[in-house]
Structure formats: structure tokens, C-alpha cells
Design an enzyme around this catalytic site. Structure first.
Site: not given
Length: 496
Positions: A118, A148, A362
Site C-alpha cells: 500500500d 491509506h 480499499s
């Protein structure tokens, strides 16, 4: 437009979730009709390219990169303070019951390593994070400029705290952080359009480095790999993901479960054209607008769609025949990579006057990755196919059995850790989903018999015994009254 909060923010049961919205597929509202393309499901090479293997051993960007935008999380804490309650996305999974379904050392994921490929995962006292390398810049993988990856890792493996409602699906598992994507970096000499396989329209991240990261995760003994990223291309055009296909096949054949987000419908990330939603995968492959990678390598990847809190399939999931299962991907909790504090919003929607929760495929994918780790802990010798099928077969399905919006439906950790299926079903590339919605023909059911209840004899003995005891007490009390009066008279003083 959305605005960020001020500085104050920086320092169902399964039936309810399913609802009526899953009863059949439908095209997203407002979708533009387009000419669709028939696509053949991909067949990755059976060996990983040599240059990908080399990159796996020495993580680094393929070209010189530079920081274009100052590092800073995209997520914040909305007004009202840190939420003490579990988010619905977590609560509906009934994690305490899932942990109890596998009593023992690994019931909360101990012994499992989940690679989060990621934007990096920042070190945090509530996540066991190990560095895995960096394909964006020069860190060890534990720098997160975007926020994120840190949120994703928290959903998978956050340890509980009395101060908030966040706990990971597998809180005793270890996170292996490999940075492969960032919106804050760009290639130093970048110019013109991004090449096929680009995973970011504004930042840096390539399918080629994702392929190397997948191989590296396998080499570093990951048992599960979470990829909350997607590269979208127009159906029929070059995808540039040949090495990535070979990499996920390599992981699969090594017994590693690869979980990938289905991608979010968003023109700014290249995923701007929705596919029509159907129940028959063969029909879906014959009418596609958009290809999503690595999601479309569905034989080797378990792809996750996004369900909203009210049980509806999110129209922002990029639909496709590759969608395997779903989880709620809305209003999740996570950690800020800089401060370690709780975050739960991506900003304020001025038009609708609401704070926008952290949401997207996600953040649905890591719930499935955590579940895969729990299953691997219980069944360490299972293949990747067996783990994937166990999750698919125990999901709460729509009435059609599956569709392109949610796959087999909402995951059920308790069922996935307790249900048993024949070996031929668990090992099948196309497992037959059990029929949970009723039979084809009406069936007559006999009138239920009245429950017999407990045996009468013990109750009768207890009742008679109670009556006898009470009677004896009453008789004894009556007999004692004259004696008690005489005794009081004898005790009166002599006043003469």
C-alpha cells in the site's frame, strides 16, 4: 467540494445487512450506455519474469522519484470526539464469536503475517508492524505519506483499546508493510500520459512494482497479502500487468491468499466507466467496459466489493465477474500515521453539509484479509484455494447466488470458521454455492409438535414436598402459641 476539518481534528445482524437490495443485479443509476467488449479471462504465465524476481530482492522505485506534495494524512477525526462504539463494518462481523470459534493460540491471528502492499504502514503501538521495503522512495516501508495503508493495517490487525471502538479482525497477527504507491510522489522526469499499468493518475505506483512487491511478500513468509489498490484500463486495451498476473499466480501456488479491492468508480483514478452488473460470469466477460487489475485475475485473487451500512451494494464499486465477496466499506475507523490517533473522516462535504466517512473497496478488502488470516491460523495446511472457497461458500449471498456487484455476498467470519464442506468443493475452481434462499419446488412442512417439556415426576415430588413442609410449619406454629402465651404470663412481675 470537500474541505478538511480544522486543527481540532488533527491533534445487524446479517439479514439487516443483506436487505432487499441484493435480490438481483442491476446497472448503476445514471450509468452511460456504452459499447461493451468481450474479454477473455486472463491466463498468467506460470513463471515470474526474471526482472520482477530481481526487483523483489532489492525493493526500490523503477525510476528516480521525488516528493511533489508534502506528506500529510488524508483522514481526520470528525467533531464529537473519539467514537467508543464499534463501527458497523466491524460490529456486523461479530469478531468475539469468531475468535471463540477457534480456541487456542491462533484464534486471533497469532502466527500469521499479512503483507499490506500500500502507501506504507506507520509504526503504531497497537499494530505489530514489520518493514518489508519501499518501491516508492528510500524508506523501509514504514513511512506513510498518505495515511491509506495505515488505516488498512488497523482494520486488519489493530489491538483493542478501552479508549475507542477499533479492533482488528486479527489483532494478534503481524503486518508486513511494503510501500508501493503514493499520491505524494512522482517520477522525477514524468511527462505526458501515464503508461498502462499505472495505479495512480497523480502520484507514483506501477503494476510492475506491485508484481515485485507480491513476490517479495511471499519470500518474506507472508500468509496473506492485502492489495487495496487497482489499475483500471478500457476493456480491450493493453493492461500492462503481465508480470503482476504471474506474481499473483506465484503467490497462489505457494499457498498465500491474495485479497484485492475491486476498485472504486472514480474518473480521477482512471476507473470512470462502470460495468453492467450481471449474475452469470460468462455473460459478464462478454460485455465489459473496464478492466480492473489485479482484481480480474480472479482464479488467483479474492476480489472484494463494497457494501454500504444499510446493506445495499455500493454503486461506487467497479462491478465485474471477478468480484468474489464483499464487506462493509463505509465509516470505518483507522489510525493517523503521524500521531497514531483515531481518524474517521476524509473531510467535509460542503454541498450536503455532512462529514464524509472513510469509505471504499480499499477498506472492505482488509476485513476479508483479516478473516483469511484467521482461517489460515485454524487450518495452516490449507491451500489458498481452500481458504478462498471457505470464505466464498459461507458468505451471505444475494438471491441469485452471486452477482457482479457483491460476488457471493457479505462475509461471515463465524460461519467461515465453523462450517465444513467436502474436499472436492473446497478444492474446486468454481465451487457451487449452497442454496440459502429456498427450494425450486414448494415443500409441505408437518405441523410442529408441542414440546414435551421437562419430566412431570420431579415437579410433582417437589410440589408435594413443598406442601408437606409448609403444612408442618403451620401445625408447629399453631401448637406453639399457647406455650408462648403461658411463658409470657409467667414472666409478668408480682406487683402485690
Amino acid at each position: 467540494m470537500r474541505r478538511r476539518p480544522g486543527n481540532w481534528a488533527r491533534t445487524l445482524c446479517a439479514a439487516a445487512v443483506l436487505g432487499g437490495a441484493l435480490l438481483g443485479p442491476q446497472a448503476s443509476a445514471g450509468a452511460r450506455p456504452m459499447a461493451t467488449v468481450a474479454v477473455t479471462p486472463p491466463s498468467p504465465a506460470d513463471s515470474v519474469p526474471g526482472d520482477t524476481m530481481g526487483q523483489a530482492g532489492k525493493p526500490a522505485p523503477l525510476t528516480t522519484t521525488e516528493l511533489k506534495v508534502e506528506c500529510g494524512t488524508q483522514f481526520y477525526l470528525r467533531p464529537g470526539g473519539v467514537p467508543k462504539d464499534e463501527p458497523v463494518s466491524q460490529k456486523v462481523l461479530d469478531l468475539p464469536a469468531a475468535w471463540q470459534a477457534n480456541p487456542g493460540f491462533g484464534n486471533r491471528g497469532a502466527g500469521q503475517t499479512i503483507a499490506v502492499i500500500d502507501t506504507g504502514v506507520a509504526r503504531n503501538p497497537r499494530i505489530d508492524v514489520q518493514p518489508g521495503g519501499d518501491y516508492v522512495s528510500g524508506s523501509d516501508g514504514t513511512e506513510d505519506c498518505d495515511g491509506h495503508g495505515t488505516v488498512v493495517a488497523g482494520i486488519i490487525a489493530a489491538k483493542p483499546s478501552p479508549d475507542d471502538g477499533l479492533v482488528g479482525v486479527a489483532p494478534d497477527a503481524q503486518i508486513l508493510s511494503i510501500r508501493q504507491l503514493s499520491e505524494h510522489y512522482q517520477a522525477k522526469e514524468q511527462s505526458g500520459d501515464k503508461p498502462p499499468g499505472s495505479m495512480s493518475q497523480q502520484g507514483y505506483g506501477l503494476s510492475a512494482t506491485l508484481a515485485a512487491a507480491v513476490v517479495r511478500a511471499v519470500q518474506m513468509k507472508a500468509t496473506v497479502i492485502n492489495i487495496s489498490a487497482a489499475a483500471c484500463t478500457t476493456a480491450g486495451s493493453a493492461t500492462g500487468d503481465e508480470a503482476l498476473g504471474a506474481a499473483v499466480r506465484f503467490a497462489y501456488e505457494q499457498g498465500v491468499v491474495v485479497v484485492a479491492a475491486a476498485g472504486n468508480l472514480d474518473s480521477s483514478n482512471g476507473c470512470g466507466t462502470q460495468n453492467t452488473a450481471q449474475s452469470n460470469p460468462s455473460a459478464s466477460w462478454n460485455s465489459l467496459n473496464t478492466i480492473v487489475s489485479p482484481a480480474w485475475f480472479s482464479k488467483y485473487v479474492l476480489t472484494v466489493g463494497w457494501i454500504t451500512k444499510d446493506g445495499s451494494p455500493s454503486s461506487k464499486t467497479v462491478y465485474g465477474p471477478w468480484v468474489g465477496v464483499s464487506a462493509i466499506g463505509q465509516d470505518v475507523l483507522g489510525f493517523d500515521p503521524k500521531t497514531g490517533a483515531i481518524v474517521n473522516t476524509s473531510g467535509y462535504d460542503e454541498q450536503n453539509k455532512v462529514y464524509v466517512g472513510i469509505q471504499g473497496t480499499s477498506f472492505a478488502a482488509p476485513y476479508v484479509s483479516g478473516l483469511a488470516a484467521l482461517i489460515k491460523a485454524k487450518y495452516p495446511n490449507w491451500s489458498a484455494r481452500q481458504v478462498m472457497n471457505q470464505i466464498i461458500l459461507t458468505a451471505h449471498q444475494p438471491g441469485t447466488g452471486r452477482d457482479d456487484r457483491v460476488g457471493a455476498g457479505l462475509i461471515d467470519p463465524v460461519a467461515a470458521l465453523t462450517a465444513h464442506f467436502p474436499d472436492d468443493v473446497l478444492n474446486s475452481d468454481n465451487p457451487v454455492l449452497p442454496n440459502h434462499v429456498g427450494s425450486d419446488q414448494p415443500q409441505a412442512f408437518p405441523t410442529p409438535q408441542k414440546p414435551a417439556g421437562p419430566p412431570r415426576l420431579p415437579r410433582l415430588v417437589a410440589t408435594v414436598g413443598t406442601i408437606v413442609c409448609l403444612s408442618a410449619l403451620g401445625i408447629g406454629l399453631a401448637i406453639s402459641i399457647p406455650f408462648r402465651r403461658r411463658r409470657r404470663d409467667d414472666e409478668l412481675p408480682d406487683l402485690d
